[in-house]
Design an enzyme around this catalytic site. Structure first.
Site, PDB file in Angstrom:
ATOM      1  N   HIS A 194       0.861  -1.200   0.000  1.00  0.00           N
ATOM      2  CA  HIS A 194       0.000   0.000   0.000  1.00  0.00           C
ATOM      3  C   HIS A 194       0.889   1.238   0.000  1.00  0.00           C
ATOM      4  CE1 HIS A 194      -3.804   2.112   1.832  1.00  0.00           C
ATOM      5  NE2 HIS A 194      -3.117   2.929   1.053  1.00  0.00           N
ATOM      6  N   HIS A 204       1.259   4.829  -2.388  1.00  0.00           N
ATOM      7  CA  HIS A 204       0.881   5.689  -3.518  1.00  0.00           C
ATOM      8  C   HIS A 204       2.174   6.341  -3.995  1.00  0.00           C
ATOM      9  CE1 HIS A 204      -3.434   5.424  -2.436  1.00  0.00           C
ATOM     10  NE2 HIS A 204      -2.937   5.271  -1.224  1.00  0.00           N
ATOM     11  N   HIS A 230      -9.515   1.007  -1.285  1.00  0.00           N
ATOM     12  CA  HIS A 230      -9.502   1.611   0.039  1.00  0.00           C
ATOM     13  C   HIS A 230     -10.921   1.487   0.605  1.00  0.00           C
ATOM     14  CE1 HIS A 230      -5.742   3.300  -1.282  1.00  0.00           C
ATOM     15  NE2 HIS A 230      -5.605   4.098  -0.234  1.00  0.00           N
ATOM     16  N   GLU A 272     -11.234   3.340   5.932  1.00  0.00           N
ATOM     17  CA  GLU A 272     -10.236   4.275   6.482  1.00  0.00           C
ATOM     18  C   GLU A 272     -11.028   5.337   7.244  1.00  0.00           C
ATOM     19  OE1 GLU A 272      -8.062   6.574   3.553  1.00  0.00           O
ATOM     20  OE2 GLU A 272      -6.430   7.033   4.956  1.00  0.00           O
ATOM     21  N   ASP A 275       1.789   3.963   2.843  1.00  0.00           N
ATOM     22  CA  ASP A 275       0.728   4.780   2.240  1.00  0.00           C
ATOM     23  C   ASP A 275       1.318   5.953   1.424  1.00  0.00           C
ATOM     24  OD1 ASP A 275      -1.893   5.339   1.587  1.00  0.00           O
ATOM     25  OD2 ASP A 275      -2.500   6.010   3.576  1.00  0.00           O
ATOM     26  N   ASP A 276       1.646   7.048   2.105  1.00  0.00           N
ATOM     27  CA  ASP A 276       2.214   8.242   1.444  1.00  0.00           C
ATOM     28  C   ASP A 276       3.397   8.713   2.282  1.00  0.00           C
ATOM     29  OD1 ASP A 276       0.008   8.883  -0.677  1.00  0.00           O
ATOM     30  OD2 ASP A 276      -1.085   8.511   1.179  1.00  0.00           O
TER      31      ASP A 276
END
Ligand code: HPA
Ligand code: ZN
Length: 336
Positions: free
Chosen positions: A17, A19, A197, A200, A278-279
Site C-alpha cells: 500500500h 501511492h 480503500h 479508512e 501509504d504516502d
C-alpha cells in the site's frame, strides 16, 4: 539503532500500500518545480513540511494533489519512483506494489503514456540494481465519476499486461464502492486483480460493498471493519489481507495516538494485517519506520513482526512460486 530497529530493517518484506505520488519528498518537489518551470505555493522545503499538519483525509488530499502538479514528464515519474525504490531497498523491501493515480495527471494534460512509461523504466532499474520486484496498481479517484474511471481504464488498454490490479482511492466518505461496481467488473473481466480503500474513514458498510460488489482481493486500510464483529469474522475466515498504514492513520487522525493503534488486535482476531507506508513523504516515514513506530507503541514481538511480513508476501499479487521463494527468505532470516 536498537536490535529491534536493525531486525526490522533487515526483515524481508513486501510493501502493498504505497501511492507513488505520496512518495514525493519536498526536496524533489522543489527540484521538479524548477526543472519544469512550475510554480508551487511554498517558499522552502521547511515551508512544505510545516504544511503537513492534517486533521483528516481531505486535508491531506488537497495538498497531495497540489504537490503532484510538478510531475509532468516520464523522467519526472522515473525519478520519483527511483527515489522511492532507494528508500525501499534500505528498508528491506524485496517486492513493492505501487499504486498510481493516472487521473491526477491526465486531467492536467499529462499523457498516460508519460506516467506509466516513467514508472515502468524505474521498476526495471529497481529490479536490476536492488533486486526489488514490483507491480503497478492503477487507482481510480473515487471523488470523480464512474464514467471517468471507465475512460482511464480505456487509456490503460495498451499497457494492461504491465498492470497487476486496479484500486480505488481519494475521498472515501460519500463515494462508496457501489459507485464503481461496473468499472471494477470490467477490470476483472480484463484479468486485473482488485483492491480498494475501504474503512479508512468510511463505515463498515463500505468494506462490505468492496467485498460483495467490487470482489476485492485486498482491503486497503480496513480499520473501521473492527466496529462490526460479523465483518471481522468474515474477513478472518476469508483470509482477506488488510493493508494497514500506522503512520498514515496517526497523521490523518484515524487513530488519536499510536498507542491506540489496532494492528496487534487485528492479528489477535485472526485478521491478515500488513504494514505499509501509504504516502511516506507526507506521513513521516517509509515502511520500516511504520514497523518500528507501531512495534514500539504496541510492544510487538519479533514473532508479530515476522507474521506481518509473512502476510505481506501471502497477500501480494505475486505468483505462488515467487511468494514461496520470498517466504523461504523470510523464514531463513527469522531463524537467524
Ligand atoms: N486514502 C485515500 N486516498 C489516498 C490516500 C489515502 O490514504 N493516499 C493517497 N490517496
Ligand atoms: Zn492509501
Amino acid at each position: 539503532m536498537t536490535d529491534l530497529d536493525n531486525f526490522i530493517a533487515g526483515l524481508p518484506k513486501a510493501e502493498l500500500h504505497l501511492h507513488i505520488e505520496g512518495s514525493l519528498e519536498p526536496e524533489l518537489m522543489f527540484a521538479l518545480a524548477e526543472r519544469n518551470g512550475v510554480a508551487i505555493p511554498f517558499a522552502s522545503v521547511e515551508d512544505v513540511r510545516a504544511a503537513y499538519d492534517f486533521s483528516n483525509l481531505q486535508d491531506f488530499l488537497d495538498i497531495y494533489y497540489a504537490g503532484a502538479n510538478v510531475l509532468l514528464t516520464r523522467a519526472d515519474f522515473h525519478d520519483l519512483a527511483m527515489a522511492y525504490f532507494q528508500r525501499a531497498a534500505a528498508d528491506g523491501v524485496v517486492h513493492a506494489e505501487l499504486m498510481f493515480d493516472p487521473q491526477t495527471h491526465t486531467d492536467r494534460g499529462v499523457p498516460f503514456e508519460e506516467v506509466i512509461e516513467g514508472l515502468l523504466s524505474a521498476m526495471a532499474v529497481a529490479e536490476a540494481e536492488y533486486g526489488i520486484t514490483s507491480a503497478l496498481i492503477l487507482s481510480f479517484l473515487r471523488h470523480l465519476s464512474e464514467e471517468a474511471a471507465f475512460a482511464t481504464l480505456a487509456m490503460a488498454g495498451p499497457w494492461l499486461d504491465r498492470i497487476a490490479a486496479v484500486g480505488l482511492d481519494s475521498s472515501e466518505v460519500g463515494h462508496p464502492p457501489s459507485k464503481f461496481a461496473r468499472v471494477f467488473a470490467a477490470a476483472r473481466q480484463k484479468g486485473l486483480k482488485i483492491t480498494a480503500h475501504a474503512g479508512e474513514e468510511g463505515p463498515p458498510e463500505y468494506v462490505y460493498e468492496a467485498l460483495d460488489l467490487l470482489h476485492v482481493e485486498r482491503i486497503d486500510h480496513g480499520n473501521r471493519a473492527l466496529e462490526n464483529p460479523a465483518l471481522i469474522e468474515r474477513l478472518a475466515s476469508e483470509g482477506m489481507t488488510l493493508t494497514v498504514c500506522p503512520l498514515s492513520n496517526l497523521k490523518l487522525c484515524v487513530v488519536s495516538d499510536l498507542t491506540d493503534h489496532p494492528v496487534d488486535k487485528m492479528l489477535a482476531l485472526g485478521l491478515k494485517a500488513t504494514i505499509n507506508s501509504d504516502d511516506p513523504a507526507y506521513f513521516g516515514g517509509y515502511v520500516a519506520d511504520n514497523y518500528r513506530a507501531v512495534a514500539k507503541a504496541r510492544g510487538l514481538s519479533r514473532n508479530d513482526l515476522v507474521q506481518l511480513a509473512r502476510n505481506s508476501f501471502t497477500g501480494s499479487f505475486l505468483p505462488p512460486e515467487a511468494i514461496l521463494a520470498n517466504i523461504e527468505k523470510l523464514d531463513a532470516y527469522a531463524a537467524g
